[in-house]
Design a protein around this motif. Structure first.
Motif, PDB file in Angstrom:
ATOM      1  N   VAL A  18       0.840  -1.208   0.000  1.00 27.87           N
ATOM      2  CA  VAL A  18       0.000   0.000   0.000  1.00 27.87           C
ATOM      3  C   VAL A  18       0.870   1.251   0.000  1.00 27.87           C
ATOM      4  O   VAL A  18       0.621   2.198  -0.766  1.00 27.87           O
ATOM      5  CB  VAL A  18      -0.966   0.005   1.200  1.00 27.87           C
ATOM      6  N   ILE A  19       1.921   1.257   0.818  1.00 30.85           N
ATOM      7  CA  ILE A  19       2.813   2.420   0.884  1.00 30.85           C
ATOM      8  C   ILE A  19       3.495   2.640  -0.465  1.00 30.85           C
ATOM      9  O   ILE A  19       3.635   3.773  -0.924  1.00 30.85           O
ATOM     10  CB  ILE A  19       3.860   2.250   2.014  1.00 30.85           C
ATOM     11  N   VAL A  20       3.894   1.571  -1.126  1.00 31.60           N
ATOM     12  CA  VAL A  20       4.514   1.689  -2.461  1.00 31.60           C
ATOM     13  C   VAL A  20       3.542   2.343  -3.436  1.00 31.60           C
ATOM     14  O   VAL A  20       3.910   3.233  -4.211  1.00 31.60           O
ATOM     15  CB  VAL A  20       4.969   0.302  -2.981  1.00 31.60           C
ATOM     16  N   GLU A  21       2.288   1.931  -3.406  1.00 33.66           N
ATOM     17  CA  GLU A  21       1.285   2.519  -4.303  1.00 33.66           C
ATOM     18  C   GLU A  21       1.024   3.983  -3.975  1.00 33.66           C
ATOM     19  O   GLU A  21       0.882   4.811  -4.871  1.00 33.66           O
ATOM     20  CB  GLU A  21      -0.021   1.725  -4.248  1.00 33.66           C
ATOM     21  N   GLY A  42       2.617   3.990  14.014  1.00 32.82           N
ATOM     22  CA  GLY A  42       4.071   3.908  14.216  1.00 32.82           C
ATOM     23  C   GLY A  42       4.768   3.236  13.051  1.00 32.82           C
ATOM     24  O   GLY A  42       5.835   3.682  12.603  1.00 32.82           O
ATOM     25  N   GLU A  43       4.187   2.143  12.535  1.00 33.34           N
ATOM     26  CA  GLU A  43       4.754   1.448  11.376  1.00 33.34           C
ATOM     27  C   GLU A  43       4.780   2.359  10.152  1.00 33.34           C
ATOM     28  O   GLU A  43       5.777   2.411   9.425  1.00 33.34           O
ATOM     29  CB  GLU A  43       3.939   0.204  11.046  1.00 33.34           C
ATOM     30  N   ILE A  44       3.680   3.048   9.936  1.00 39.70           N
ATOM     31  CA  ILE A  44       3.578   3.944   8.779  1.00 39.70           C
ATOM     32  C   ILE A  44       4.592   5.073   8.894  1.00 39.70           C
ATOM     33  O   ILE A  44       5.270   5.423   7.923  1.00 39.70           O
ATOM     34  CB  ILE A  44       2.142   4.496   8.649  1.00 39.70           C
ATOM     35  N   GLU A  45       4.728   5.633  10.088  1.00 39.34           N
ATOM     36  CA  GLU A  45       5.676   6.729  10.293  1.00 39.34           C
ATOM     37  C   GLU A  45       7.100   6.289   9.960  1.00 39.34           C
ATOM     38  O   GLU A  45       7.828   6.996   9.261  1.00 39.34           O
ATOM     39  CB  GLU A  45       5.604   7.229  11.734  1.00 39.34           C
ATOM     40  N   LYS A  46       7.514   5.105  10.393  1.00 35.81           N
ATOM     41  CA  LYS A  46       8.865   4.608  10.098  1.00 35.81           C
ATOM     42  C   LYS A  46       9.070   4.428   8.594  1.00 35.81           C
ATOM     43  O   LYS A  46      10.119   4.788   8.058  1.00 35.81           O
ATOM     44  CB  LYS A  46       9.106   3.282  10.816  1.00 35.81           C
ATOM     45  N   MET A  47       8.068   3.865   7.923  1.00 34.40           N
ATOM     46  CA  MET A  47       8.196   3.656   6.476  1.00 34.40           C
ATOM     47  C   MET A  47       8.293   4.977   5.731  1.00 34.40           C
ATOM     48  O   MET A  47       9.105   5.125   4.806  1.00 34.40           O
ATOM     49  CB  MET A  47       7.007   2.859   5.939  1.00 34.40           C
ATOM     50  N   GLU A  49       9.278   7.882   6.858  1.00 37.23           N
ATOM     51  CA  GLU A  49      10.556   8.535   7.128  1.00 37.23           C
ATOM     52  C   GLU A  49      11.678   7.906   6.307  1.00 37.23           C
ATOM     53  O   GLU A  49      12.574   8.602   5.842  1.00 37.23           O
ATOM     54  CB  GLU A  49      10.883   8.467   8.623  1.00 37.23           C
ATOM     55  N   SER A  50      11.617   6.582   6.092  1.00 40.55           N
ATOM     56  CA  SER A  50      12.644   5.930   5.275  1.00 40.55           C
ATOM     57  C   SER A  50      12.563   6.363   3.814  1.00 40.55           C
ATOM     58  O   SER A  50      13.553   6.314   3.095  1.00 40.55           O
ATOM     59  CB  SER A  50      12.536   4.407   5.391  1.00 40.55           C
ATOM     60  N   LEU A  51      11.380   6.791   3.378  1.00 40.52           N
ATOM     61  CA  LEU A  51      11.205   7.318   2.022  1.00 40.52           C
ATOM     62  C   LEU A  51      11.473   8.820   1.949  1.00 40.52           C
ATOM     63  O   LEU A  51      11.255   9.446   0.917  1.00 40.52           O
ATOM     64  CB  LEU A  51       9.771   7.044   1.530  1.00 40.52           C
ATOM     65  N   GLU A  64      -6.030   5.436  19.526  1.00 35.71           N
ATOM     66  CA  GLU A  64      -6.224   5.740  18.100  1.00 35.71           C
ATOM     67  C   GLU A  64      -5.311   6.905  17.738  1.00 35.71           C
ATOM     68  O   GLU A  64      -5.005   7.747  18.573  1.00 35.71           O
ATOM     69  CB  GLU A  64      -7.681   6.135  17.816  1.00 35.71           C
ATOM     70  N   GLY A  65      -4.899   6.955  16.483  1.00 39.51           N
ATOM     71  CA  GLY A  65      -4.006   8.027  16.075  1.00 39.51           C
ATOM     72  C   GLY A  65      -4.263   8.504  14.661  1.00 39.51           C
ATOM     73  O   GLY A  65      -4.953   7.845  13.883  1.00 39.51           O
ATOM     74  N   VAL A  66      -3.687   9.652  14.373  1.00 36.44           N
ATOM     75  CA  VAL A  66      -3.743  10.234  13.031  1.00 36.44           C
ATOM     76  C   VAL A  66      -2.322  10.661  12.681  1.00 36.44           C
ATOM     77  O   VAL A  66      -1.606  11.200  13.512  1.00 36.44           O
ATOM     78  CB  VAL A  66      -4.677  11.467  12.992  1.00 36.44           C
ATOM     79  N   ILE A  67      -1.936  10.390  11.450  1.00 39.59           N
ATOM     80  CA  ILE A  67      -0.639  10.853  10.966  1.00 39.59           C
ATOM     81  C   ILE A  67      -0.847  11.554   9.629  1.00 39.59           C
ATOM     82  O   ILE A  67      -1.651  11.109   8.811  1.00 39.59           O
ATOM     83  CB  ILE A  67       0.376   9.702  10.835  1.00 39.59           C
ATOM     84  N   SER A  68      -0.146  12.657   9.458  1.00 40.46           N
ATOM     85  CA  SER A  68      -0.169  13.401   8.204  1.00 40.46           C
ATOM     86  C   SER A  68       1.272  13.527   7.735  1.00 40.46           C
ATOM     87  O   SER A  68       2.128  14.028   8.464  1.00 40.46           O
ATOM     88  CB  SER A  68      -0.781  14.788   8.427  1.00 40.46           C
ATOM     89  N   VAL A  69       1.536  13.036   6.528  1.00 38.90           N
ATOM     90  CA  VAL A  69       2.877  13.102   5.964  1.00 38.90           C
ATOM     91  C   VAL A  69       2.821  13.735   4.576  1.00 38.90           C
ATOM     92  O   VAL A  69       1.830  13.605   3.865  1.00 38.90           O
ATOM     93  CB  VAL A  69       3.542  11.706   5.887  1.00 38.90           C
ATOM     94  N   GLN A  70       3.893  14.442   4.235  1.00 40.39           N
ATOM     95  CA  GLN A  70       3.955  15.112   2.937  1.00 40.39           C
ATOM     96  C   GLN A  70       5.119  14.544   2.136  1.00 40.39           C
ATOM     97  O   GLN A  70       6.243  14.435   2.634  1.00 40.39           O
ATOM     98  CB  GLN A  70       4.130  16.609   3.115  1.00 40.39           C
TER      99      GLN A  70
END
Length: 93
Positions: A18-21, A42-47, A49-51, A64-70
């Motif tokens: 999913v992250i690749v897509e 947490g998993e999404i944040e690490k991935m 950041e690696s990108l 529950e959490g929310v993450i926003s990445v650009q």
């Protein structure tokens, strides 16, 4: 792009897929927002950041959490891509 309850997708495909897509579809400076449990956030944040994506915001409450990445303009060099592919292949063996 926003995904609510990302873990529901886990039943159909892997998080990495999913992250690749998402990385393929979103243009640089595009924003990706996910609402899910803190473990998945947490998993999404690490991935991301690696990108080299920019973590703009994380928020949690009651597990529950929310993450926003650009998405940034960064792209791996040929050497980084080849090295990464070799390391991934070694992990599979």
């Amino acid at each position: 792009m926003m995904i609510h309850q990302f873990s529901a997708l886990k039943k159909r495909c892997s998080l990495v897929s999913v992250i690749v897509e998402v990385d393929r579809i979103l243009r640089p400076q595009g924003t990706f927002i996910v609402n899910d449990g803190m473990e998945k956030i947490g998993e999404i944040e690490k991935m991301m950041e690696s990108l080299k994506w920019n973590v703009r915001m994380t928020h949690s409450r009651y597990g529950e959490g929310v993450i926003s990445v650009q998405k940034s303009w960064w792209r791996p060099t040929e050497v980084e891509t080849i090295t990464s592919a070799i390391e991934s292949e070694r992990e599979l063996v």
